[in-house]
Design a protein around this motif. Structure first.
Motif, short mmCIF file in Angstrom:
data_model
loop_
_atom_site.label_atom_id
_atom_site.label_comp_id
_atom_site.label_asym_id
_atom_site.label_seq_id
_atom_site.Cartn_x
_atom_site.Cartn_y
_atom_site.Cartn_z
N THR A 92 -3.97 -6.74 -7.43
CA THR A 92 -4.39 -5.70 -6.16
C THR A 92 -6.47 -5.67 -6.46
OG1 THR A 92 -2.80 -4.52 -6.18
CG2 THR A 92 -4.07 -3.67 -4.77
N TRP A 111 0.90 -1.50 0.06
CA TRP A 111 -0.12 -0.28 0.32
C TRP A 111 0.69 1.43 -0.61
CZ3 TRP A 111 -4.49 -1.57 -1.66
CH2 TRP A 111 -5.00 -2.98 -0.87
N PHE A 152 -4.79 5.48 2.97
CA PHE A 152 -4.17 4.02 2.38
C PHE A 152 -4.14 3.92 4.43
CE2 PHE A 152 0.36 4.58 5.29
CZ PHE A 152 0.87 2.96 5.06
N SER A 205 -4.39 -0.20 5.51
CA SER A 205 -3.23 -0.49 6.63
C SER A 205 -3.86 -1.33 7.65
CB SER A 205 -2.10 0.75 6.19
OG SER A 205 -1.48 0.71 5.27
N LEU A 222 -10.43 2.10 -3.65
CA LEU A 222 -9.35 1.85 -3.76
C LEU A 222 -9.26 1.01 -5.36
CD1 LEU A 222 -8.68 -0.37 -0.99
CD2 LEU A 222 -6.94 1.40 -2.35
N TYR A 273 1.06 2.56 -3.34
CA TYR A 273 0.69 3.44 -4.26
C TYR A 273 -0.32 4.61 -3.26
CZ TYR A 273 -1.50 -1.19 -5.79
OH TYR A 273 -1.59 -2.43 -6.99
#
Length: 477
Positions: A95, A42, A56, A60, A86, A45
């Motif tokens: 992903t 992540w 994020f 996470s 996302l 990204y």
């Protein structure tokens, strides 16, 4: 999505009704088990600014928490925003696969979580299924089939309905996938339809995209017992709607399921077919329709199959009860059955054979005029069979019936000609099958008032009979 005021669970609890019961055997679920072990980076990204800091932070933390349910409850708005973001901003297939598995898992664990996504979509004035509908066109089979599975959950679990445009698109996608040759995700697609059709509001829409005909065309071919079960389950669910139950056999569902019933060795397939048959008798509000369904089952040899089942021991009480119910109703219908009822049901089934009524002169004397009922419904079916059937037996019997109708009803020649039947019978004079040619010659003889001597000679040549038989035919004419 459209609001629905009354959503009732009217279906009895079939053990197989658990949509994920066979997950271990599904290609989609086998792949999902592997995808759960992925560990997306992540941070990369975030650094490339493909996702925001708050997205994020959410994903996470969600990835590592052991109490995902509580975490979702504490971050309702943020969770839906993060998952949608996302899907919108990441293009890497692995992903996207991982995110879809996360969403599917959280919905499987708790159905009410569909409202987390719905609340967010409503606030943004966006359709909740939008991202997932777009992914149905993805090149990756896992992505579009997992998206389809999630859409089915939104459609089935939410208090709101999918809007009609999205629903039509989704149903057409399902239909195309079901008809796709060698589709490894067939079981998952069928599962989506099983879920969707649990809600009565979606059943009519499915019929409007020719859904029933699609299911029955597949069931008429060679499919494994699991797909058989799932597609028949879809038929069963729809028969809980009385109006749809009344229309169902217009698609020839009874003869097709009767054939599967006689061949099936799997108890769950037997049980779901018996349940369909019971609904086709119990659910219609029109008693005449229920009676027609009983007759159709008798003519499709269901009584014979029930007698075989009675010799077997079933642990499932539902099967035993359904066998007893069907036996009683079908036996009663046989006792009340008139020869015309029997004939009409056979014609409507499209499966003509040399049953006794066809050869009975008394039947035709008494009932020829009844073929004019309902705007010549039965005659139109016979003519349609003459035009479309490839079965020599059906063509032979239909030709014979047209001839008998003409012989016993004074204006029959004119009506058959108007319906296009005369030309079709004439065309069968050159059919490859000798029996079809013979019955077509007999029918033409009854349709014509001249040249019978010529036709008699043709009949003699066809059958290799004596001159005496030709004289008898022409003399009768």
């Amino acid at each position: 999505m459209t609001k629905t005021a009354n959503m009732k669970e009217i279906l009895p609890a079939f053990p197989e009704e658990n949509i994920d019961m066979f997950a271990a055997t599904s290609v989609l679920q086998q792949q999902a088990a592997e995808i759960r072990n992925l560990n997306p980076n992540w941070s990369s990204y975030l650094q490339s600014q493909m996702i925001s800091q708050d997205v994020f932070d959410f994903i996470s933390a969600y990835d590592v928490t052991d109490t995902k349910g509580q975490f979702l409850n504490d971050n309702r708005q943020q969770s839906a925003k993060a998952f949608f973001s996302l899907l919108e901003h990441i293009s890497k297939e692995s992903t996207i696969q991982y995110v879809l598995v996360l969403i599917d898992d959280l919905l499987t664990e708790d159905r009410s979580r569909v409202e987390i996504f719905h609340e967010y979509a409503l606030k943004k004035n966006e359709p909740v299924c939008g991202n997932f509908l777009n992914l149905l066109n993805a090149a990756d089979g896992f992505i579009n089939n997992m998206s389809a599975r999630i859409i089915a959950k939104f459609a089935c679990y939410s208090t709101d309905l999918i809007n009609q445009t999205d629903l039509q698109f989704y149903l057409n996608w399902i239909k195309e996938q079901l008809l796709s040759a060698n589709n490894e995700y067939m079981q998952s697609v069928a599962r989506c339809l099983q879920m969707l059709l649990r809600r009565d509001e979606y059943r009519t829409a499915f019929i409007s995209v020719d859904g029933i005909s699609t299911l029955l065309s597949i069931l008429s071919g060679r499919v494994n017992f699991q797909i058989q079960y799932q597609l028949i389950f879809c038929v069963w669910v729809m028969t809980f709607n009385p109006r749809l139950a009344e229309r169902m056999n217009k698609f020839n569902v009874i003869p097709i399921l009767a054939d599967i019933l006689s061949d099936s060795v799997k108890e769950k397939v037997t049980r779901i077919i018996l349940a369909v048959f019971r609904n086709l008798i119990e659910k219609p509000e029109d008693n005449t329709t229920s009676k027609e369904h009983c007759i159709a089952m008798v003519q499709s040899k269901v009584l014979k199959q029930l007698s075989i089942f009675e010799q077997r021991k079933f642990d499932d009480e539902d099967i035993v009860e359904d066998i007893q119910f069907l036996n009683e109703r079908l036996q009663a219908s046989v006792q009340d059955l008139s020869s015309f009822d029997e004939y009409a049901t056979e014609v409507k089934s499209g499966r003509l054979e040399w049953s006794p009524v066809h050869r009975s002169a008394q039947f035709w004397r008494e009932n020829a005029s009844r073929l004019n009922e309902r705007n010549y419904e039965l005659l139109r079916i016979l003519v349609h069979l003459l035009e479309t059937s490839r079965d020599p037996l059906v063509l032979s019997v239909a030709s014979f019936d047209v001839g008998e109708y003409v012989r016993h009803y004074p204006r029959g020649k004119h009506i058959i000609e108007q319906l296009g039947g005369k030309q079709l019978v004439m065309q069968l004079l050159s059919h490859d099958d000798a029996n079809v040619r013979y019955e077509a010659l007999l029918a033409v003889q009854k349709l014509m008032v001249h040249n019978w001597e010529y036709l008699g000679r043709q009949l003699e040549k066809e059958q290799g009979t004596s001159t005496d038989r030709t004289t008898a035919l022409t003399g009768k004419a």
